[in-house]
Write an enzyme that holds these catalytic residues in place. Structure first.
Site, PDB file in Angstrom:
ATOM      1  N   GLY A  31     -52.337  -2.171  27.099  1.00 32.53           N
ATOM      2  CA  GLY A  31     -53.158  -2.507  28.258  1.00 32.53           C
ATOM      3  C   GLY A  31     -52.977  -1.493  29.382  1.00 32.53           C
ATOM      4  CE1 TYR A  32     -54.977   1.603  35.070  1.00 33.04           C
ATOM      5  CE2 TYR A  32     -54.938  -0.436  36.345  1.00 33.04           C
ATOM      6  CZ  TYR A  32     -55.016   0.952  36.288  1.00 33.04           C
ATOM      7  OH  TYR A  32     -55.146   1.668  37.450  1.00 33.04           O
TER       8      TYR A  32
ATOM      9  CG  ASP B  33     -52.232  -4.902  23.363  1.00 33.48           C
ATOM     10  OD1 ASP B  33     -51.916  -4.410  24.464  1.00 33.48           O
ATOM     11  OD2 ASP B  33     -53.212  -5.671  23.217  1.00 33.48           O
ATOM     12  CG  ASN B  34     -54.283  -9.687  21.216  1.00 38.10           C
ATOM     13  OD1 ASN B  34     -54.448  -8.906  22.157  1.00 38.10           O
ATOM     14  ND2 ASN B  34     -54.534 -10.984  21.315  1.00 38.10           N
TER      15      ASN B  34
ATOM     16  CE  LYS C   9     -57.029  -6.206  33.412  1.00 37.08           C
ATOM     17  NZ  LYS C   9     -56.570  -4.845  33.669  1.00 37.08           N
TER      18      LYS C   9
ATOM     19  CB  SER D  60     -50.582 -11.247  40.402  1.00 34.74           C
ATOM     20  OG  SER D  60     -51.641 -11.069  41.311  1.00 34.74           O
TER      21      SER D  60
ATOM     22  CE1 TYR E 235     -54.319 -12.899  36.120  1.00 35.28           C
ATOM     23  CE2 TYR E 235     -54.808 -13.001  38.468  1.00 35.28           C
ATOM     24  CZ  TYR E 235     -54.150 -12.414  37.404  1.00 35.28           C
ATOM     25  OH  TYR E 235     -53.322 -11.353  37.643  1.00 35.28           O
TER      26      TYR E 235
ATOM     27  CE  LYS F 230     -50.465 -12.718  35.616  1.00 35.98           C
ATOM     28  NZ  LYS F 230     -49.691 -12.122  34.511  1.00 35.98           N
TER      29      LYS F 230
ATOM     30  CG  ASN G 150     -60.299  -5.206  38.735  1.00 35.77           C
ATOM     31  OD1 ASN G 150     -60.066  -5.273  37.538  1.00 35.77           O
ATOM     32  ND2 ASN G 150     -59.946  -6.147  39.589  1.00 35.77           N
ATOM     33  CG  LEU G 151     -63.085  -1.072  45.049  1.00 32.80           C
ATOM     34  CD1 LEU G 151     -64.541  -1.304  45.423  1.00 32.80           C
ATOM     35  CD2 LEU G 151     -62.205  -1.087  46.307  1.00 32.80           C
TER      36      LEU G 151
ATOM     37  NE  ARG H 257     -64.577 -10.363  43.861  1.00 30.33           N
ATOM     38  CZ  ARG H 257     -63.874  -9.417  43.252  1.00 30.33           C
ATOM     39  NH1 ARG H 257     -64.359  -8.813  42.182  1.00 30.33           N
ATOM     40  NH2 ARG H 257     -62.700  -9.050  43.710  1.00 30.33           N
TER      41      ARG H 257
HETATM   42  N1  UFG Z   1     -64.744  -5.238  45.596  1.00 33.84           N
HETATM   43  C1  UFG Z   1     -66.001  -4.851  46.020  1.00 33.84           C
HETATM   44  N2  UFG Z   1     -66.925  -4.527  45.076  1.00 33.84           N
HETATM   45  C2  UFG Z   1     -66.653  -4.587  43.750  1.00 33.84           C
HETATM   46  C3  UFG Z   1     -65.382  -4.986  43.321  1.00 33.84           C
HETATM   47  C4  UFG Z   1     -64.466  -5.323  44.276  1.00 33.84           C
HETATM   48  O1  UFG Z   1     -66.277  -4.793  47.213  1.00 33.84           O
HETATM   49  O2  UFG Z   1     -67.578  -4.307  42.945  1.00 33.84           O
HETATM   50  C5  UFG Z   1     -63.734  -5.558  46.605  1.00 33.84           C
HETATM   51  C6  UFG Z   1     -63.239  -6.980  46.522  1.00 33.84           C
HETATM   52  O3  UFG Z   1     -64.052  -7.850  47.276  1.00 33.84           O
HETATM   53  C7  UFG Z   1     -61.832  -6.837  47.088  1.00 33.84           C
HETATM   54  C8  UFG Z   1     -61.420  -5.423  46.705  1.00 33.84           C
HETATM   55  O4  UFG Z   1     -62.625  -4.750  46.384  1.00 33.84           O
HETATM   56  O5  UFG Z   1     -61.890  -6.890  48.475  1.00 33.84           O
HETATM   57  C9  UFG Z   1     -60.512  -5.408  45.494  1.00 33.84           C
HETATM   58  O6  UFG Z   1     -61.114  -6.166  44.467  1.00 33.84           O
HETATM   59  P1  UFG Z   1     -60.583  -6.110  42.966  1.00 33.84           P
HETATM   60  O7  UFG Z   1     -61.483  -6.967  42.152  1.00 33.84           O
HETATM   61  O8  UFG Z   1     -60.395  -4.698  42.538  1.00 33.84           O
HETATM   62  O9  UFG Z   1     -59.134  -6.739  43.088  1.00 33.84           O
HETATM   63  P2  UFG Z   1     -58.709  -8.174  43.630  1.00 33.84           P
HETATM   64  O10 UFG Z   1     -57.959  -7.929  44.883  1.00 33.84           O
HETATM   65  O11 UFG Z   1     -59.808  -9.138  43.677  1.00 33.84           O
HETATM   66  O12 UFG Z   1     -57.838  -8.674  42.421  1.00 33.84           O
HETATM   67  C10 UFG Z   1     -56.723  -7.953  41.995  1.00 33.84           C
HETATM   68  C11 UFG Z   1     -56.508  -8.105  40.493  1.00 33.84           C
HETATM   69  C12 UFG Z   1     -56.104  -9.504  40.161  1.00 33.84           C
HETATM   70  C13 UFG Z   1     -55.001  -9.958  41.039  1.00 33.84           C
HETATM   71  C14 UFG Z   1     -55.417  -9.823  42.483  1.00 33.84           C
HETATM   72  C15 UFG Z   1     -54.353 -10.248  43.424  1.00 33.84           C
HETATM   73  O13 UFG Z   1     -57.686  -7.788  39.806  1.00 33.84           O
HETATM   74  O14 UFG Z   1     -55.660  -9.523  38.822  1.00 33.84           O
HETATM   75  O15 UFG Z   1     -55.666  -8.454  42.719  1.00 33.84           O
HETATM   76  O16 UFG Z   1     -54.879 -10.270  44.730  1.00 33.84           O
HETATM   77  F1  UFG Z   1     -54.691 -11.241  40.837  1.00 33.84           F
END
Ligand code: UFG
Length: 343
Positions: A11-12, A32-33, A86, A126, A151, A155, A201-202, A298
């Site tokens: 994984g990552y 890993d699977n 995740k 996390s 999720y 954790k 994810n962003l 979101r």
């Molecule tokens: N975001 C955007 N546009 C996107 C995707 C994300 O604006 O297309 C923003 C989100 O609103 C957030 C930031 O970018 O403000 C980060 O978002 P991510 O989805 O990359 O990460 P998260 O903070 O939501 O979640 C991550 C991990 C989870 C973990 C969490 C803990 O993906 O596994 O952090 O806070 F649980």
């Protein structure tokens, strides 16, 4: 005894940790699977290390198969447990999938460890366990809030399982690492994040947008109570995060054989960055434009969360060495290597 089992090893975070462990002189054995990764990750790891790492394809819920790894590879110093689902949104739609995999597999794994007298355990937790913290930056003693998603709940349950085992008559010794937001890729571009389908994810969404795979990046919310209105996170380079696991194992080794403990540490940089700051930094570092627009919030997003660089990180002997710029450059180089691939 240097052998360590790494579940979710392709994984990552698991793959980057496997590399750092091997470079630090440990002997990682990967499990890993391929539920959210693929065999090619093993090639990336061996290109970096110049040798192959032992690998077993199995599901951690398969007690017999897991047991066989401990039999054939023993003695084992400890286990680093990354194998888990995740995706926050998916967990809301299908909570049972998350309970079964994240909690069920961990119970099987801990049981097999106990049977084999392997008690050193590094758990991937996390910052999601803090929910929406009332005060930032958070420390390890910031109160945990109700989980925002199934999720996040898995954790919290995982952390409780670790604590319960350490409190039981068994001789468990654990380090629980609460990750902030891992981003970036190995600087060699041999391994990185491989999101299946449109990324949640962003950073992968951003790099895929710049690569032309996605039309536009939506910034989720521009009216939060933050300086520029977008959410704030503590983005940490995945290689720095991987190194924290090496430090965690070294911490366990330093404690001496008679001590039981559950050492909990946040792993972040101590700096919060907004989504818009991340976009601007990406553009500056890579000399590229990001096509984005401000969209709706979101659901389930935390407004802001970042870590304090406190005594626990210092006790581990770890601090972030790589910058947001490094991470965003490495993320883009990895995207260039992946090209137009849209899994
Ligand atoms: N975001 C955007 N546009 C996107 C995707 C994300 O604006 O297309 C923003 C989100 O609103 C957030 C930031 O970018 O403000 C980060 O978002 P991510 O989805 O990359 O990460 P998260 O903070 O939501 O979640 C991550 C991990 C989870 C973990 C969490 C803990 O993906 O596994 O952090 O806070 F649980």
């Amino acid at each position: 005894m240097k052998k360590v089992i790494v579940t979710g090893g392709t994984g990552y975070i698991g793959s980057h940790t496997a590399v750092e462990l091997a470079e630090a002189g440990f002997e990682p054995i990967l499990i890993d699977n391929f539920s959210n990764s693929e065999r090619s990750v093993l090639d990336g790891i061996s290109h970096i290390l110049g040798r192959e790492i032992p690998f077993y394809e199995l599901d951690c819920r398969d007690r017999a198969a897991l047991n066989q790894v401990f039999v054939s590879e023993g003695p084992i110093l400890g286990v680093l447990h990354f194998a888990a689902f995740k995706a926050v949104g998916e967990s809301v739609k299908d909570p049972l999938k998350y309970y079964d995999n994240n909690i069920g597999s961990m119970a099987v794994l801990l049981g097999v460890m106990a049977e084999h007298g392997v008690f050193n355990f590094i758990f991937s937790s996390s910052c999601t366990v803090y929910g929406s913290p009332e005060v930032n930056p958070v420390t390890e003693s910031t109160p945990l809030q109700d989980a925002n998603s199934p999720y996040g709940f898995t954790k919290q349950v995982g952390e409780q399982m670790v604590q319960d085992l350490v409190s039981s008559p068994l001789f468990f010794r654990a380090v629980t690492l609460r990750y902030f937001n891992p981003i970036g890729a190995h600087p060699s571009s041999e391994i990185g994040e491989l999101p299946a389908g449109p990324p949640n994810n962003l950073i992968p969404y951003l790099t895929q947008t710049v690569a032309g795979i996605r039309e536009e990046l939506t910034v989720f919310g521009g009216n939060y109570d933050t300086p520029d209105g977008s959410c704030i996170r503590d983005y940490i380079h995945v290689v720095d995060l991987a190194r924290a696991h090496v430090k965690a194992l070294e911490y366990v080794n330093r404690q001496g054989p008679d001590r039981k403990f559950n050492f909990i540490a946040n792993i972040g940089t101590g700096a919060g960055s907004s989504v818009l700051e991340v976009i601007k930094t990406f553009e500056r570092v890579n000399g590229l434009k990001v096509n984005y627009r401000i969209g709706d919030r979101r659901s389930g997003d935390v407004e802001q969360v970042w870590a304090t660089v406190g005594s626990r990180m210092k006790d581990l002997g770890w601090e972030a060495e790589l910058s947001l710029e490094d991470a965003l450059r490495d993320a883009w180089n990895w995207q260039v290597k992946l090209g137009q691939r849209d899994q």
